[in-house]
Design an enzyme around this catalytic site. Sequence first.
Site, short mmCIF file in Angstrom:
data_model
loop_
_atom_site.label_atom_id
_atom_site.label_comp_id
_atom_site.label_asym_id
_atom_site.label_seq_id
_atom_site.Cartn_x
_atom_site.Cartn_y
_atom_site.Cartn_z
N ARG A 236 0.87 -1.18 0.00
CA ARG A 236 0.00 0.00 0.00
C ARG A 236 0.90 1.23 0.00
O ARG A 236 1.91 1.28 0.71
CB ARG A 236 -0.91 0.02 1.23
CG ARG A 236 -2.07 -0.97 1.15
CD ARG A 236 -3.12 -0.54 0.11
NE ARG A 236 -4.27 -1.44 0.08
CZ ARG A 236 -4.42 -2.45 -0.79
NH1 ARG A 236 -3.50 -2.69 -1.70
NH2 ARG A 236 -5.51 -3.19 -0.76
N GLU A 265 -3.66 7.45 -4.37
CA GLU A 265 -4.02 6.97 -5.72
C GLU A 265 -5.30 7.62 -6.18
O GLU A 265 -6.21 7.81 -5.38
CB GLU A 265 -4.19 5.45 -5.68
CG GLU A 265 -2.88 4.76 -5.40
CD GLU A 265 -3.01 3.24 -5.33
OE1 GLU A 265 -4.04 2.69 -5.73
OE2 GLU A 265 -2.07 2.62 -4.86
N HIS A 283 -1.06 0.29 -10.01
CA HIS A 283 -1.70 -0.67 -9.09
C HIS A 283 -2.26 -1.88 -9.85
O HIS A 283 -3.47 -2.13 -9.83
CB HIS A 283 -2.81 0.02 -8.27
CG HIS A 283 -3.14 -0.71 -7.00
ND1 HIS A 283 -3.55 -0.07 -5.85
CD2 HIS A 283 -3.12 -2.04 -6.69
CE1 HIS A 283 -3.78 -0.96 -4.89
NE2 HIS A 283 -3.53 -2.17 -5.38
C1 DGY Z 1 -5.41 -6.09 -3.01
O1 DGY Z 1 -5.97 -7.18 -3.19
O2 DGY Z 1 -5.26 -5.63 -1.87
C2 DGY Z 1 -4.94 -5.36 -4.21
O3 DGY Z 1 -4.05 -4.36 -3.87
C3 DGY Z 1 -6.12 -4.80 -4.97
O4 DGY Z 1 -6.68 -3.79 -4.24
#
Ligand code: DGY
Length: 318
Positions: A236, A265, A283
């Site tokens: 993240r 984001e 992402h």
């Molecule tokens: C997750 O599965 O956490 C990916 O980052 C998609 O949001």
Amino acid sequence: MPGKVLVTREIPEAGLGLLEGFDVTVLQERPPTRDELLEAVRGASGILATATEKMDGEVMDAAGDGLRVIANMAVGYDNIDVEAARERGVVVTNTPGVLDETTADVAFMLVLAAARRLGEGERLLRAGRWEWWGPKQLRGLDVWGKTLGIVGLGRIGRAVARRGKGFGMQILYHNRSRNEDAERELEARYLDLDDLLQESDFVSIHTPLTDETRHLISERELGLMRETAVLVNTSRGPVVDEGALAGALGEGRIFAAGLDVYEEEPKVHPKLLELENVVLAPHIGSATIETRDKMATLAAENLAAVLRGEQPRTPVGP
Ligand code: DGY
């Protein structure tokens, strides 16, 4: 049939098909605005959400007393206020286990692309500025045989470490707790974070976003890394202080970075956009046809199970 279901985004058919029989509303492809979300959740018993929708107490209250489940189509669930859900008796689920290898592929892709300056080379070529092969042109760093430091040795971190082993790398890891089984499998060495940052050629981040991990990698931590080090983040965005990272990359204090996630984001720190030594992906960690089908399926199964009064396969927490 037990209730109204809101699906906050267009998701793969594989998941939607499992919701036949419920009264399903699917919003559009783009993320809903906050107002659209608050309006759309009214009366929902189940919400199938993605990581881009903030699911807090206000959204749960807007849904009303009948809300029983929020099924996140993501393994990360930092977008959901789990405590607010618990207080309201709402079950939260996520999608662990179905995206590990796919996300590990992207992490390793970023390791390779950042080390070998792939983005920079492609930009040069596409701009028509590649005029000859050169002995000193676009020299990057070897990946094979180097030291790979994994921060957060969960399922995805472990899958990245396995890829590293395939490249003859030595594996270091930092985690909340030691994992002796993984140490045996990967011949991995456990280190505290500072030592890992000092000893690794490549650092790949795989921690969930929590209060403890926000800006885990900031000015001080970047200062511990080698000038030849590469940082990769597919977890993240807020785990890494983007401003500090842009400074370290711009001043050559670390060699390169590969990022798939960002602090705000879809915004990316403007200084990162100007730098050649960072590979920026939008992402896409879990973005394959197969894996997005599995994520949509698992999220829909979880949601349907709760609405039918059964146990979901992958609840968050107890
Ligand atoms: C997750 O599965 O956490 C990916 O980052 C998609 O949001």
